[in-house]
Write a protein that holds these residues in place. Sequence first.
Motif, PDB file in Angstrom:
ATOM      1  N   CYS A 228     -45.108 -42.607  27.708  1.00 55.66           N
ATOM      2  CA  CYS A 228     -45.164 -41.450  28.596  1.00 55.66           C
ATOM      3  C   CYS A 228     -43.879 -41.323  29.410  1.00 55.66           C
ATOM      4  CB  CYS A 228     -46.367 -41.565  29.537  1.00 55.66           C
ATOM      5  SG  CYS A 228     -46.259 -42.957  30.665  1.00 55.66           S
ATOM      6  N   THR A 229     -43.715 -40.151  30.027  1.00 53.93           N
ATOM      7  CA  THR A 229     -42.516 -39.905  30.830  1.00 53.93           C
ATOM      8  C   THR A 229     -42.568 -40.693  32.133  1.00 53.93           C
ATOM      9  OG1 THR A 229     -43.591 -37.968  31.810  1.00 53.93           O
ATOM     10  CG2 THR A 229     -42.196 -37.596  29.887  1.00 53.93           C
ATOM     11  N   ARG A 230     -41.412 -40.754  32.827  1.00 53.67           N
ATOM     12  CA  ARG A 230     -41.303 -41.551  34.040  1.00 53.67           C
ATOM     13  C   ARG A 230     -40.664 -40.727  35.151  1.00 53.67           C
ATOM     14  NH1 ARG A 230     -42.443 -46.620  32.739  1.00 53.67           N
ATOM     15  NH2 ARG A 230     -41.612 -47.426  34.693  1.00 53.67           N
ATOM     16  N   GLU A 231     -40.946 -41.111  36.386  1.00 52.00           N
ATOM     17  CA  GLU A 231     -40.370 -40.424  37.537  1.00 52.00           C
ATOM     18  C   GLU A 231     -39.811 -41.449  38.523  1.00 52.00           C
ATOM     19  OE1 GLU A 231     -43.088 -37.838  39.496  1.00 52.00           O
ATOM     20  OE2 GLU A 231     -43.347 -36.502  37.778  1.00 52.00           O
ATOM     21  N   HIS A 232     -38.789 -41.045  39.271  1.00 50.54           N
ATOM     22  CA  HIS A 232     -38.216 -41.908  40.302  1.00 50.54           C
ATOM     23  C   HIS A 232     -39.097 -41.805  41.545  1.00 50.54           C
ATOM     24  CE1 HIS A 232     -34.530 -43.060  38.225  1.00 50.54           C
ATOM     25  NE2 HIS A 232     -34.529 -41.845  37.728  1.00 50.54           N
ATOM     26  N   LYS A 233     -40.200 -42.521  41.477  1.00 49.54           N
ATOM     27  CA  LYS A 233     -41.196 -42.478  42.546  1.00 49.54           C
ATOM     28  C   LYS A 233     -41.891 -43.831  42.609  1.00 49.54           C
ATOM     29  CE  LYS A 233     -45.133 -39.644  44.062  1.00 49.54           C
ATOM     30  NZ  LYS A 233     -46.014 -38.498  43.697  1.00 49.54           N
ATOM     31  N   PRO A 234     -42.138 -44.360  43.805  1.00 45.68           N
ATOM     32  CA  PRO A 234     -42.794 -45.671  43.895  1.00 45.68           C
ATOM     33  C   PRO A 234     -44.250 -45.616  43.467  1.00 45.68           C
ATOM     34  CG  PRO A 234     -42.557 -44.715  46.075  1.00 45.68           C
ATOM     35  CD  PRO A 234     -41.791 -43.828  45.134  1.00 45.68           C
ATOM     36  N   LEU A 235     -44.729 -46.735  42.973  1.00 42.71           N
ATOM     37  CA  LEU A 235     -46.125 -46.853  42.554  1.00 42.71           C
ATOM     38  C   LEU A 235     -46.912 -47.461  43.709  1.00 42.71           C
ATOM     39  CD1 LEU A 235     -47.480 -46.177  39.839  1.00 42.71           C
ATOM     40  CD2 LEU A 235     -47.331 -48.600  39.266  1.00 42.71           C
ATOM     41  N   VAL A 236     -47.725 -46.652  44.386  1.00 34.25           N
ATOM     42  CA  VAL A 236     -48.423 -47.111  45.589  1.00 34.25           C
ATOM     43  C   VAL A 236     -49.914 -46.858  45.462  1.00 34.25           C
ATOM     44  CG1 VAL A 236     -48.640 -46.913  48.086  1.00 34.25           C
ATOM     45  CG2 VAL A 236     -46.390 -46.638  47.009  1.00 34.25           C
ATOM     46  N   LEU A 237     -50.674 -47.950  45.360  1.00 36.27           N
ATOM     47  CA  LEU A 237     -52.126 -47.871  45.402  1.00 36.27           C
ATOM     48  C   LEU A 237     -52.562 -48.360  46.775  1.00 36.27           C
ATOM     49  CD1 LEU A 237     -54.862 -47.435  43.958  1.00 36.27           C
ATOM     50  CD2 LEU A 237     -54.737 -49.826  43.216  1.00 36.27           C
ATOM     51  N   GLY A 238     -53.206 -47.489  47.542  1.00 33.38           N
ATOM     52  CA  GLY A 238     -53.513 -47.813  48.936  1.00 33.38           C
ATOM     53  C   GLY A 238     -54.719 -48.694  49.141  1.00 33.38           C
ATOM     54  N   TYR A 239     -55.522 -48.909  48.094  1.00 33.46           N
ATOM     55  CA  TYR A 239     -56.793 -49.618  48.279  1.00 33.46           C
ATOM     56  C   TYR A 239     -57.033 -50.594  47.135  1.00 33.46           C
ATOM     57  CZ  TYR A 239     -57.069 -45.581  51.301  1.00 33.46           C
ATOM     58  OH  TYR A 239     -56.769 -44.628  52.247  1.00 33.46           O
ATOM     59  N   SER A 240     -57.675 -51.689  47.467  1.00 37.31           N
ATOM     60  CA  SER A 240     -57.936 -52.743  46.481  1.00 37.31           C
ATOM     61  C   SER A 240     -59.224 -52.451  45.712  1.00 37.31           C
ATOM     62  CB  SER A 240     -58.055 -54.094  47.185  1.00 37.31           C
ATOM     63  OG  SER A 240     -59.233 -54.125  47.985  1.00 37.31           O
ATOM     64  N   HIS A 301     -35.239 -49.233  32.774  1.00 43.20           N
ATOM     65  CA  HIS A 301     -35.741 -47.900  33.103  1.00 43.20           C
ATOM     66  C   HIS A 301     -37.000 -47.541  32.312  1.00 43.20           C
ATOM     67  CE1 HIS A 301     -32.015 -47.456  35.262  1.00 43.20           C
ATOM     68  NE2 HIS A 301     -31.312 -47.657  34.159  1.00 43.20           N
ATOM     69  N   GLU A 302     -37.541 -48.494  31.571  1.00 44.63           N
ATOM     70  CA  GLU A 302     -38.742 -48.258  30.759  1.00 44.63           C
ATOM     71  C   GLU A 302     -39.702 -49.438  30.889  1.00 44.63           C
ATOM     72  OE1 GLU A 302     -37.277 -47.687  26.831  1.00 44.63           O
ATOM     73  OE2 GLU A 302     -36.117 -45.912  27.336  1.00 44.63           O
ATOM     74  N   HIS A 303     -39.943 -49.837  32.128  1.00 46.03           N
ATOM     75  CA  HIS A 303     -40.700 -51.072  32.378  1.00 46.03           C
ATOM     76  C   HIS A 303     -42.204 -50.793  32.511  1.00 46.03           C
ATOM     77  CE1 HIS A 303     -40.189 -49.494  36.442  1.00 46.03           C
ATOM     78  NE2 HIS A 303     -38.886 -49.632  36.309  1.00 46.03           N
ATOM     79  N   TYR A 304     -42.869 -50.606  31.375  1.00 47.28           N
ATOM     80  CA  TYR A 304     -44.288 -50.260  31.376  1.00 47.28           C
ATOM     81  C   TYR A 304     -45.178 -51.450  31.746  1.00 47.28           C
ATOM     82  CZ  TYR A 304     -42.610 -45.983  29.264  1.00 47.28           C
ATOM     83  OH  TYR A 304     -41.938 -44.808  29.051  1.00 47.28           O
ATOM     84  N   PHE A 305     -44.776 -52.663  31.363  1.00 45.38           N
ATOM     85  CA  PHE A 305     -45.562 -53.839  31.753  1.00 45.38           C
ATOM     86  C   PHE A 305     -45.352 -54.165  33.230  1.00 45.38           C
ATOM     87  CE2 PHE A 305     -46.675 -54.585  27.426  1.00 45.38           C
ATOM     88  CZ  PHE A 305     -47.783 -55.428  27.470  1.00 45.38           C
ATOM     89  N   ILE A 306     -44.176 -53.881  33.742  1.00 44.67           N
ATOM     90  CA  ILE A 306     -43.965 -54.068  35.180  1.00 44.67           C
ATOM     91  C   ILE A 306     -44.845 -53.093  35.960  1.00 44.67           C
ATOM     92  CG2 ILE A 306     -42.275 -53.841  37.052  1.00 44.67           C
ATOM     93  CD1 ILE A 306     -40.159 -54.934  35.176  1.00 44.67           C
ATOM     94  N   ASP A 307     -44.994 -51.863  35.460  1.00 42.28           N
ATOM     95  CA  ASP A 307     -45.931 -50.910  36.072  1.00 42.28           C
ATOM     96  C   ASP A 307     -47.344 -51.498  36.076  1.00 42.28           C
ATOM     97  OD1 ASP A 307     -43.863 -49.118  36.356  1.00 42.28           O
ATOM     98  OD2 ASP A 307     -44.427 -47.887  34.638  1.00 42.28           O
ATOM     99  N   SER A 360     -44.192 -44.996  35.588  1.00 40.30           N
ATOM    100  CA  SER A 360     -44.852 -44.169  34.587  1.00 40.30           C
ATOM    101  C   SER A 360     -45.619 -43.041  35.266  1.00 40.30           C
ATOM    102  CB  SER A 360     -45.815 -45.034  33.767  1.00 40.30           C
ATOM    103  OG  SER A 360     -46.782 -44.247  33.126  1.00 40.30           O
ATOM    104  N   VAL A 361     -45.495 -41.839  34.741  1.00 39.52           N
ATOM    105  CA  VAL A 361     -46.221 -40.691  35.293  1.00 39.52           C
ATOM    106  C   VAL A 361     -47.732 -40.930  35.228  1.00 39.52           C
ATOM    107  CG1 VAL A 361     -46.778 -38.261  34.885  1.00 39.52           C
ATOM    108  CG2 VAL A 361     -44.406 -39.014  34.826  1.00 39.52           C
ATOM    109  N   ASP A 362     -48.196 -41.575  34.167  1.00 42.84           N
ATOM    110  CA  ASP A 362     -49.627 -41.878  34.044  1.00 42.84           C
ATOM    111  C   ASP A 362     -50.112 -42.763  35.186  1.00 42.84           C
ATOM    112  OD1 ASP A 362     -49.715 -40.391  31.776  1.00 42.84           O
ATOM    113  OD2 ASP A 362     -49.911 -42.069  30.378  1.00 42.84           O
TER     114      ASP A 362
END
Length: 420
Positions: A228-240, A301-307, A360-362
């Motif tokens: 999938c496509t990617r964006e320059h945006k942090p991955l932030v999940l606010g809740y566990s 720039h394609e770090h899907y496992f890091i995501d 990842s946009v997903d």
Amino acid sequence: MKNEDHVKIELQALLDKQPLIETKSCSIYKVPDGIRQSNAEAYTPMAVSIGPLHHGDSRLQKMEDHKLLYYKHFIQRSKASLSELLSCVRDFEPRIRACYSEKIDHLGVDEFVKVILVDSAFIIELFLRDEWTKGDVIFSQPWLLTQIAYDLLLLENQLPFFVFENLYNLALLLNDEHHHEFPSFMQFALSFFTYILNFKKPTEPPHGSSIVHFTDLIRNLYLKQPPCTREHKPLVLGYSAYELSEAGVKFKVKNPSSNSSLMVDLEFKNGTLEIPHIRVDDGTEIWLRNIVALEQCHYPHEHYFIDYVTFLGQLVNTNKDADVLIKAGIIDRMVGGNYETSVANLFSDIRKNITVTNASVDYIKLCDGLNAYYNHPWHSKMATLRRDYFTTPWKTVASIAGIVLLILTIIQTVCSILQV
């Protein structure tokens, strides 16, 4: 003036010095110190060295005799002569060296070619054998076979995939009119790892030309194609996971009946978070850490496992969070030890000292959806209610008793009013 001449000579020497290896041709890396320090053993071979980076390690000398034995059997079964196989490796020698991020100064051309040929022959022969091979010292010891399999996934312990394919084709498919009926090296490699390490077998094998080595092969098993496509945006999940479950989010194994579900393919819909099953054990940390290290070095720039580990690291912070995923069957429960703690620490430890440039946009949509679900007034109030009044059996009983008492009081009040 003399000082200037001296400096000029030194600067000219720097210009004449052999340049560093071009990063574009590299695919096999020494794990960066910042990543390695969290668990050095996860990046270090324990049974067998493959390639030049760990060649000569005194701890691994015992396996050298086994490698030579496998090398001998491979040469005996080869349709090509030793000279032809040697020439094949020698022709590729500059290209093979260029695959390593480290300069291999400790091995001359002849020694380098010898190491590559013996190690390649060992692995091809290993893949061609099975547990029914009589008297085989490796297959007769399951613990050793498993350790070797994990060693073959270490980023520092790799040989270029094209070397295996060329030697395999030359040795076994040379002048064979039925070669199209014989399994490819890719198929043998997939069979070995899916059988020995219980990885999920893909519906279709990854395209051979895109695979640089075994660590890359396992990474490709679990990626969407095309990614999938990617964006320059942090991955932030606010809740566990525990907080989300309190707000009403359901957790479910994605595609439980499928043997080829993509590990990094998560989905949130209709209040249910679906995550593919993962077995967490000592080996999981090894291959997951090395894939993350590969992405950090080779796919910045394609770090899907890091995501994936970033998301799960935010989802699973405590034992309560891990327990939510274990009870849902997403993560296997292991017997003995404080398993919940090890799961909670695993993903947060793996992502230490990792630099990310995008997401990842997903996964961005996944985090946004979960955050929005929790922040919905009704769901947040339900989470507060569960947290304040139903966290323990005693609180639950007391809360129910209070509600019943309140209802009875209201009924009594209404009845009193009606009687007046």
